[in-house]
Design an enzyme around this catalytic site. Structure first.
Site, PDB file in Angstrom:
ATOM      1  CB  CYS A   1     -50.989  -9.263  -1.543  1.00  6.74           C
ATOM      2  SG  CYS A   1     -50.178  -9.109  -0.133  1.00  6.74           S
TER       3      CYS A   1
ATOM      4  CB  CYS B   1     -52.366  -9.682   1.939  1.00  3.99           C
ATOM      5  SG  CYS B   1     -51.660  -8.057   1.645  1.00  3.99           S
TER       6      CYS B   1
END
Length: 129
Positions: A59, A56
């Site tokens: 993230c 991600c």
């Protein structure tokens, strides 16, 4: 020793380890299981939990902020890899990452989806400290 005694000894050792890191461990705690998360929530007044995935992009953008918060605040900061702990992600209804939960005394105080700025997160932590 019986299996029950062995398990109890292991739990006691884990509890002592968590107590040693209670408060602000200085770096994020990588959650290994549902029980581990429950222990961290039980041992700390304020816990910020970052549900993330290695693949991600957002993230990865949030990771340095989460690390700074762990080092600079009294809150415990935990990271949950949603790929490793899919059941935990389902339990907390994580549908997008990053998803952040703020727990106070083991209860959900806030839920945030997406990248959050450091000031917002610190403000929320300080308001519940």
């Amino acid at each position: 020793m019986s299996d029950a005694e062995d398990i109890e000894d292991i739990r006691e050792q884990k509890k002592e380890q968590l107590q040693a890191t209670a408060g602000s461990p200085g770096e994020p705690i990588h959650i290994e299981s549902t029980d581990h998360l429950e222990e961290v929530l039980a041992e700390n007044h304020v816990v910020l939990v970052d549900f993330y995935a290695d693949w991600c992009g957002p993230c990865k953008m949030l990771a340095p902020t989460v690390e700074e918060i762990a080092a600079e605040t009294d809150a415990a900061v935990a990271k949950v890899d949603i790929d490793e702990l899919q059941n935990l992600a389902r339990e907390y209804q994580v549908q997008g990452v990053p998803t952040l939960y703020l727990f106070v005394d083991g209860e959900t105080a806030d839920r945030m989806v997406g990248v959050q700025d450091k000031a917002t997160l610190v403000e929320k932590i300080d308001a519940n400290a």
